[in-house]
Design a protein around this motif. Structure first.
Motif, mmCIF file in Angstrom:
data_model
loop_
_atom_site.group_PDB
_atom_site.id
_atom_site.type_symbol
_atom_site.label_atom_id
_atom_site.label_comp_id
_atom_site.label_asym_id
_atom_site.label_seq_id
_atom_site.Cartn_x
_atom_site.Cartn_y
_atom_site.Cartn_z
ATOM 1 N N ALA A 43 0.817 -1.213 0.000
ATOM 2 C CA ALA A 43 0.000 0.000 0.000
ATOM 3 C C ALA A 43 0.854 1.268 0.000
ATOM 4 C CB ALA A 43 -0.954 -0.006 1.199
ATOM 5 N N ASP A 44 1.974 1.257 0.718
ATOM 6 C CA ASP A 44 2.826 2.449 0.780
ATOM 7 C C ASP A 44 3.626 2.672 -0.506
ATOM 8 O OD1 ASP A 44 4.386 0.100 1.618
ATOM 9 O OD2 ASP A 44 6.000 1.519 2.056
ATOM 10 N N GLN A 45 3.505 1.754 -1.473
ATOM 11 C CA GLN A 45 4.214 1.888 -2.743
ATOM 12 C C GLN A 45 3.278 2.215 -3.907
ATOM 13 O OE1 GLN A 45 5.797 -2.080 -2.726
ATOM 14 N NE2 GLN A 45 7.767 -1.411 -1.901
ATOM 15 N N GLU A 46 2.001 2.266 -3.668
ATOM 16 C CA GLU A 46 1.036 2.446 -4.750
ATOM 17 C C GLU A 46 1.200 3.765 -5.484
ATOM 18 O OE1 GLU A 46 -2.724 1.663 -2.893
ATOM 19 O OE2 GLU A 46 -2.470 -0.512 -3.069
ATOM 20 N N GLY A 56 11.469 5.977 1.507
ATOM 21 C CA GLY A 56 10.754 4.732 1.244
ATOM 22 C C GLY A 56 10.637 4.411 -0.225
ATOM 23 N N GLY A 57 11.219 5.244 -1.091
ATOM 24 C CA GLY A 57 11.177 5.016 -2.528
ATOM 25 C C GLY A 57 12.225 4.005 -2.973
ATOM 26 N N ILE A 66 6.546 -5.787 -7.839
ATOM 27 C CA ILE A 66 6.751 -7.066 -7.148
ATOM 28 C C ILE A 66 5.655 -7.179 -6.097
ATOM 29 C CG2 ILE A 66 8.307 -8.466 -5.734
ATOM 30 C CD1 ILE A 66 9.263 -8.049 -8.650
ATOM 31 N N ALA A 67 4.986 -8.321 -6.080
ATOM 32 C CA ALA A 67 3.864 -8.536 -5.157
ATOM 33 C C ALA A 67 4.273 -8.204 -3.725
ATOM 34 C CB ALA A 67 3.380 -9.982 -5.249
#
Length: 151
Positions: free
Chosen positions: A21-24, A123-124, A85-86
């Motif tokens: 979620a934090d990568q969406e 976080g990127g 990646i999942a």
């Protein structure tokens, strides 16, 4: 690990693949990538990443596309367009494998450099790409840092 083409048999699983979620906000969903791949025809190289029979990711390269036609119509580049990646498969080497496969494909087509861009934020993906050897070019595209890896 292996790459597979997107087919009628695996497209639904591909569309269901999601990152954390934090990568969406960092990467488009697979559905958007597949639409762009369709629109760009042979300049897009979408593949699914499998570990055995388990789908763990999606990767897409861009091949010999004009970078900024308004600035330099002869500047054509190849690189990593998308990497998803999942959420439950991250940290196990699948991303590194997928980027390596893109590099192999670009090299096989005569390319000598691979480009990528990322959103610069905590976080990127910057540490991931730097660890693989990508270095910023000093360019910014749509607010993203552009980086290159020499093959």
């Amino acid at each position: 690990m292996r790459l597979e083409r997107v087919t009628p048999e695996n497209v639904e699983a591909a569309l269901a693949l999601s990152v954390r979620a934090d990568q969406e906000d960092l990467v488009a969903p697979v559905a958007v990538s597949l639409a762009e791949a369709y629109a760009h025809g042979e300049n897009a190289w979408p593949r699914l990443v499998y570990d055995g029979d388990r789908l763990v990711g999606f990767v897409m390269a861009f091949l010999d596309l004009p970078w900024d036609p308004a600035d330099d119509p002869d500047d054509r580049r190849s690189g990593l367009w998308r990497l998803n990646i999942a959420a439950d498969a991250q940290g196990r080497g699948y991303g590194r494998f997928a980027v390596g496969a893109v590099c192999d494909e670009i090299r096989a087509r005569g390319g000598t450099q691979v480009y990528v861009s990322w959103t610069p934020r905590p976080g990127g993906p910057e540490p991931f790409y730097r660890k693989l050897g990508f270095r910023p070019t000093g360019e910014v595209s749509d607010g993203e840092t552009v980086a290159v890896l020499d093959l």
